[in-house]
Design a protein around this motif. Structure first.
Motif, PDB file in Angstrom:
ATOM      1  N   ARG A   1       4.277  10.194   0.922  1.00 14.46           N
ATOM      2  CA  ARG A   1       3.060  10.395   0.144  1.00 14.46           C
ATOM      3  C   ARG A   1       1.941   9.446   0.572  1.00 14.46           C
ATOM      4  O   ARG A   1       0.881   9.413  -0.071  1.00 14.46           O
ATOM      5  CB  ARG A   1       3.351  10.190  -1.347  1.00 14.46           C
TER       6      ARG A   1
ATOM      7  N   ARG B   1       8.839   7.985  -0.784  1.00 17.85           N
ATOM      8  CA  ARG B   1       7.588   7.307  -1.149  1.00 17.85           C
ATOM      9  C   ARG B   1       6.630   7.281   0.027  1.00 17.85           C
ATOM     10  O   ARG B   1       5.427   7.529  -0.134  1.00 17.85           O
ATOM     11  CB  ARG B   1       7.886   5.876  -1.627  1.00 17.85           C
TER      12      ARG B   1
ATOM     13  N   PRO C   1      -2.703  12.270   0.104  1.00 17.70           N
ATOM     14  CA  PRO C   1      -1.902  11.082   0.446  1.00 17.70           C
ATOM     15  C   PRO C   1      -2.637   9.801   0.075  1.00 17.70           C
ATOM     16  O   PRO C   1      -3.865   9.710   0.210  1.00 17.70           O
ATOM     17  CB  PRO C   1      -1.702  11.214   1.958  1.00 17.70           C
TER      18      PRO C   1
END
Length: 235
Positions: A54, A51, A4
């Motif tokens: 992540r 989005r 991440p």
């Protein structure tokens, strides 16, 4: 599965700090030192469920005004409640004035500041990676933000907010301003400047410091930010 990353968000719809460029560069470097990829954007379309999934940390770097879309707010709240992390730096206290959740997240709102001037930061707790490298009395130059209320709600007698101390607010105050060391403070002898908290599965860290561009080249301040990032990702 990719590691991440860190999303550094710099959009402003109010006052824009000249230091944002330097701050974004510094945070990119610090994220890379911690083994994280990082991206800088001012595009509100980045705040989508996909989005954010992540992201290890979202940084709001001196964002001002309403900087998210309604859909972005929904996705960001779900991200934080679902275990995400937020690093809010300096003028991020003046972001999203029309969004109640964001005010609850920080525990207070920006309420002006005196002129840029030197003063002293009082470090209350070194048992956190963001304040471990700081001296007890840190000579610093900044805008010394005032706030609309105490982020702990009940004030300093409610507890530190440190996990396990019984504080109801859950806000852990790490450092305060010494109002006797500068002009223009409005909180008296208990003026929080740096704090953190947990919300559901997520974590939030706020530092009121970071006005000037040269701030982000200062090794002590960079250690402060790096410690915040490491705490936010240590889950």
């Amino acid at each position: 599965m990719p590691t991440p990353d860190v999303l550094i968000y710099t959009r402003t719809t109010g006052y824009r700090h000249d230091s944002i460029t330097d701050g974004a560069a510094a945070l990119m470097e610090l994220a890379h030192e911690l083994g994280r990829k990082a991206e800088v954007t001012d595009d509100p379309e980045a705040f989508t469920t996909g989005r954010l999934a992540r992201c290890a940390v979202v940084v709001l770097l001196s964002t001002t005004g309403n900087v998210l879309t309604p859909e972005g707010r929904t996705a960001f709240e779900a991200y934080l409640r679902g275990g995400g992390a937020l690093l809010a730096v300096h003028a991020a206290a003046n972001a999203e004035p029309d969004w109640p959740f964001y005010g609850e997240l920080l525990g207070t709102r920006f309420d002006g500041h005196p002129e840029l001037q030197p003063g002293i930061v009082l470090v209350d707790d070194h048992d956190h990676p963001a304040t471990a490298p700081l001296p007890d009395r840190w000579e610093w130059t900044d805008e010394w933000y005032n706030f609309t209320s105490d982020p702990r709600g009940g004030g300093k007698h409610e507890g530190t907010g440190k996990p396990g101390d019984g504080s109801e607010s859950g806000v852990w105050i790490l450092a305060r301003a010494d109002e006797t060391s500068y002009r223009g403070g409005t909180h008296g002898d208990d003026h929080p400047l740096v704090w953190c908290r947990e919300i559901d599965g997520g974590r939030v860290f706020f530092t009121a410091l970071g006005h000037a561009a040269e701030t982000y080249r200062d090794p002590v301040f960079r250690a402060h930010l790096s410690g915040a990032l490491s705490w936010l990702t240590a889950r």
